[in-house]
Design a protein around this motif. Structure first.
Motif, mmCIF file in Angstrom:
data_model
loop_
_atom_site.group_PDB
_atom_site.id
_atom_site.type_symbol
_atom_site.label_atom_id
_atom_site.label_comp_id
_atom_site.label_asym_id
_atom_site.label_seq_id
_atom_site.Cartn_x
_atom_site.Cartn_y
_atom_site.Cartn_z
ATOM 1 N N LEU A 110 0.818 -1.216 0.000
ATOM 2 C CA LEU A 110 0.000 0.000 0.000
ATOM 3 C C LEU A 110 0.850 1.263 0.000
ATOM 4 C CD1 LEU A 110 -2.780 -0.938 2.565
ATOM 5 C CD2 LEU A 110 -3.184 -0.252 0.197
ATOM 6 N N GLY A 111 2.088 1.135 0.476
ATOM 7 C CA GLY A 111 2.973 2.293 0.543
ATOM 8 C C GLY A 111 2.685 3.196 1.718
ATOM 9 N N ILE A 112 2.184 2.632 2.836
ATOM 10 C CA ILE A 112 1.875 3.493 3.979
ATOM 11 C C ILE A 112 3.157 3.927 4.675
ATOM 12 C CG2 ILE A 112 -0.361 2.369 4.281
ATOM 13 C CD1 ILE A 112 0.739 1.154 6.885
ATOM 14 N N GLY A 113 3.100 5.106 5.282
ATOM 15 C CA GLY A 113 4.247 5.653 5.991
ATOM 16 C C GLY A 113 3.797 6.341 7.265
ATOM 17 N N LEU A 114 4.672 7.145 7.850
ATOM 18 C CA LEU A 114 4.335 7.851 9.080
ATOM 19 C C LEU A 114 3.099 8.721 8.860
ATOM 20 C CD1 LEU A 114 7.897 8.903 10.312
ATOM 21 C CD2 LEU A 114 6.377 7.221 11.364
ATOM 22 N N GLY A 115 2.177 8.663 9.810
ATOM 23 C CA GLY A 115 0.931 9.403 9.704
ATOM 24 C C GLY A 115 -0.207 8.601 9.100
ATOM 25 N N ASP A 116 0.111 7.395 8.620
ATOM 26 C CA ASP A 116 -0.902 6.544 8.002
ATOM 27 C C ASP A 116 -1.295 5.419 8.943
ATOM 28 O OD1 ASP A 116 -0.835 7.988 5.633
ATOM 29 O OD2 ASP A 116 0.700 6.689 4.734
ATOM 30 N N ALA A 117 -2.585 5.098 8.953
ATOM 31 C CA ALA A 117 -3.093 3.919 9.654
ATOM 32 C C ALA A 117 -3.885 3.091 8.660
ATOM 33 C CB ALA A 117 -3.976 4.316 10.832
ATOM 34 N N VAL A 118 -3.968 1.804 8.926
ATOM 35 C CA VAL A 118 -4.747 0.888 8.090
ATOM 36 C C VAL A 118 -5.797 0.238 8.974
ATOM 37 C CG1 VAL A 118 -4.730 -1.179 6.659
ATOM 38 C CG2 VAL A 118 -2.812 0.418 6.541
ATOM 39 N N VAL A 119 -7.065 0.378 8.599
ATOM 40 C CA VAL A 119 -8.163 -0.296 9.286
ATOM 41 C C VAL A 119 -8.657 -1.398 8.362
ATOM 42 C CG1 VAL A 119 -10.507 -0.073 10.166
ATOM 43 C CG2 VAL A 119 -8.837 1.712 10.638
ATOM 44 N N SER A 120 -8.581 -2.632 8.822
ATOM 45 C CA SER A 120 -8.963 -3.782 8.018
ATOM 46 C C SER A 120 -10.277 -4.347 8.533
ATOM 47 C CB SER A 120 -7.866 -4.853 8.083
ATOM 48 O OG SER A 120 -8.186 -5.942 7.265
ATOM 49 N N LEU A 121 -11.251 -4.447 7.631
ATOM 50 C CA LEU A 121 -12.587 -4.923 7.980
ATOM 51 C C LEU A 121 -12.751 -6.370 7.531
ATOM 52 C CD1 LEU A 121 -14.723 -1.842 6.812
ATOM 53 C CD2 LEU A 121 -13.932 -2.366 9.121
ATOM 54 N N GLY A 122 -12.471 -7.289 8.433
ATOM 55 C CA GLY A 122 -12.811 -8.682 8.224
ATOM 56 C C GLY A 122 -13.919 -9.037 9.187
ATOM 57 N N ALA A 123 -14.133 -10.341 9.424
ATOM 58 C CA ALA A 123 -15.091 -10.730 10.466
ATOM 59 C C ALA A 123 -14.703 -10.052 11.765
ATOM 60 C CB ALA A 123 -15.097 -12.248 10.624
ATOM 61 N N SER A 124 -13.397 -10.101 12.083
ATOM 62 C CA SER A 124 -12.834 -9.266 13.141
ATOM 63 C C SER A 124 -12.159 -8.072 12.470
ATOM 64 C CB SER A 124 -11.830 -10.067 13.978
ATOM 65 O OG SER A 124 -10.847 -10.636 13.143
ATOM 66 N N GLY A 125 -11.691 -7.131 13.269
ATOM 67 C CA GLY A 125 -11.075 -5.932 12.711
ATOM 68 C C GLY A 125 -9.674 -5.734 13.236
ATOM 69 N N SER A 126 -8.879 -5.003 12.492
ATOM 70 C CA SER A 126 -7.552 -4.650 12.998
ATOM 71 C C SER A 126 -7.206 -3.238 12.571
ATOM 72 C CB SER A 126 -6.487 -5.631 12.499
ATOM 73 O OG SER A 126 -6.298 -5.504 11.108
ATOM 74 N N VAL A 127 -6.414 -2.587 13.416
ATOM 75 C CA VAL A 127 -5.928 -1.236 13.147
ATOM 76 C C VAL A 127 -4.420 -1.263 13.333
ATOM 77 C CG1 VAL A 127 -5.968 1.168 13.895
ATOM 78 C CG2 VAL A 127 -8.070 -0.172 13.957
ATOM 79 N N MET A 128 -3.693 -0.805 12.338
ATOM 80 C CA MET A 128 -2.235 -0.734 12.474
ATOM 81 C C MET A 128 -1.756 0.588 11.902
ATOM 82 S SD MET A 128 -1.045 -3.469 9.561
ATOM 83 C CE MET A 128 -1.629 -3.358 7.862
ATOM 84 N N ALA A 129 -0.600 1.026 12.381
ATOM 85 C CA ALA A 129 -0.053 2.303 11.927
ATOM 86 C C ALA A 129 1.466 2.237 11.972
ATOM 87 C CB ALA A 129 -0.551 3.450 12.804
ATOM 88 N N VAL A 130 2.094 2.965 11.088
ATOM 89 C CA VAL A 130 3.552 3.038 11.088
ATOM 90 C C VAL A 130 3.991 3.975 12.203
ATOM 91 C CG1 VAL A 130 5.592 3.685 9.749
ATOM 92 C CG2 VAL A 130 3.640 2.611 8.613
#
Length: 482
Positions: free
Chosen positions: A239-259
């Motif tokens: 995805l090319g995420i960097g500082l200041g970016d977060a990723v919210v993943s919507l599956g059956a469960s959810g996850s949030v990650m950030a650089v």
């Protein structure tokens, strides 16, 4: 610089992309399902013969897909353990997935080391059922003969890299994969062999952790194989995420990650301190309930699919006429409420309509993920924009509510094989470094993901009010949980 390939071995299939090494443009693609049968009753098996991954890889690479490729990167499912004997043969099938049978083992390990805080300080995470360290404890308790024969520990992407290289004496992994094991610390950059011994009952050989731009080796045909990484890290890199970016993943469960620039030690265990595929850090917060809350609401309301639920929700207004759903249907991890249930609050005669419950389900799911985002923000992680992933990210009700509830710009990338693309980008990086054309500290700049950008705009104040409504119900129902 030529062409490179990225290989992603997911739980159910292998995807391969062949990319231009300079721009990242996808030139060719391959796909093959894993040759696995689901166990009786459905669901994924917790034990998998790793040879299935190789068979799938060979099928996906058929038809000359890899012709002209100069380097390959490999990503694979996280939370996998491939136990090998002293001769490099598998002792038993690989242990993969969430693997709920390990829940008692996780509790045992937490107690054995002295509690959650001690684990968080040691390796940046508290043992969960899926983690390799917990699977080792289960193995020692339930299959002691197999545990006693285990001499070498690899994860799925480590094993695939090792196979591609012809099973050399040297076995490698990367920081991203190692950081999810429960016996490597992103803070110190080193293994904790004592934790392997605590779990397995004896010492085992662990793969060498190499740098993000390092090569694991070269095949006899001269094909460079990069370090490889876990599926999560590869997708973030793709995805090319960097500082200041977060990723919210919507599956059956959810996850949030950030650089982030440094590992986060979280004594509550809500944050898992992973390393990323670039030399930075990737703190992750997980919720147990995301799209499963939508599916449950759709079943309750008798609508056939999530698209219909979204259409129904759009007939309501922000705040769902006072209805608030705490979507803790499977218990919850963020906040840490493993034995709780969901709560529907704010029932009044005027709010008891299908469209308001539909809207409350979307708002409840997104507010739960906003809670997870706030866990990271509360630890100093900057979030300027949020990448929203998963099929549910395309739903109009999600896109209407997410920017105002997250309080920031939301980016919805076009669906693509981001883990495979991230693996290819890693291969291009290692290839460039080996030729002296790229800096080992700076990955190649590839074209960004094609995406839809959503702004909170004038709805920001409305979103804050909806969030406050959710937080108030959470605090009344579960005081001090967050």
């Amino acid at each position: 610089m030529g062409i490179v390939a990225g290989l992603d071995s997911s739980p159910d299939f292998t995807r391969i992309v062949v990319c231009d090494a300079d721009t990242g443009a996808v030139l060719r693609q391959g796909y093959a399902p894993h040759p696995l049968e689901s166990p009786e009753g459905g669901g994924r098996p917790s034990d998998v013969d790793p040879q299935a991954w190789l068979l799938s890889l060979g099928e996906a690479a058929g038809g000359g897909l890899l012709e002209g490729v100069q380097a390959i990167g490999v990503s694979a499912q996280a939370n996998s353990v491939v136990p090998l004997d002293g001769q490099g043969n598998t002792v038993r099938p690989a242990m993969v997935g969430g693997d709920k049978r390990s829940q008692v083992a996780a509790a045992d390990l937490i107690d054995a080391l002295g509690g959650r805080e001690v684990w968080a300080q040691a390796v940046g995470s508290v043992p969960q059922a899926g983690q390799p360290v917990t699977k080792l404890r289960w193995l020692a308790r339930n299959e002691p003969e197999a545990a006693a024969r285990t001499a070498v520990l690899l994860q799925a992407h480590d094993w695939l890299v090792w196979q591609l290289l012809g099973r050399p004496v040297r076995r490698t992994t990367d920081r991203g994969g190692a950081s999810g094991t429960g016996y490597w610390s992103a803070a110190t950059g080193g293994y904790r062999p004592d934790l392997v011994e605590l779990a397995l009952g004896h010492h085992a050989v662990l793969p060498e952790v190499i740098g993000p731009a390092d090569a694991a080796g070269t095949t006899p045909e001269g094909l460079l194989i990069s370090a490889g990484t876990g599926e999560t890290q590869a997708a973030a890199f793709g995805l090319g995420i960097g500082l200041g970016d977060a990723v919210v993943s919507l599956g059956a469960s959810g996850s949030v990650m950030a650089v982030h620039t440094e590992p986060l030690v979280d004594q509550s265990g809500m944050i898992t301190a992973l390393a990323d595929a670039t030399g930075m850090h990737l703190p992750v917060v997980t919720t147990l309930n995301a799209v499963r809350a939508l599916r449950g609401t759709a079943e309750l309301l008798g609508v056939p699919d999530l698209e219909s639920l979204s259409e129904l929700a759009m007939k309501s207004t922000p705040g769902s006429h006072g209805l608030v759903l705490l979507p803790y249907l499977e218990g919850e991890r963020t906040p840490n409420l493993p034995h709780t249930a969901g709560t529907l609050a704010g029932l009044r005669r005027e709010s008891m309509r299908p469209e308001h419950l539909a809207r409350a389900a979307f708002e409840g799911m997104l507010c739960g993920l906003a809670d997870a985002l706030d866990v990271l923000r509360g630890r100093g992680v900057e979030v300027r924009r949020v990448f929203l992933l998963g099929a549910a990210a395309e739903l109009p009700a999600v896109q209407a509510a997410a920017p105002m509830l997250f309080g920031t710009q939301v980016v919805v990338p076009q669906p693509a094989d981001y883990a495979a693309i991230g693996s290819a980008r890693q291969a291009a990086w290692a290839l460039g470094v080996s030729r002296g054309t790229l800096d080992p500290r700076t990955p190649p700049v590839w074209q960004g993901a094609v995406a839809q950008v959503l702004e909170p705009g004038e709805e920001l104040a409305v979103g804050q009010a909806v969030r406050q409504q959710f937080v108030s119900v959470r605090e009344q129902t579960h005081p001090g949980a967050l």
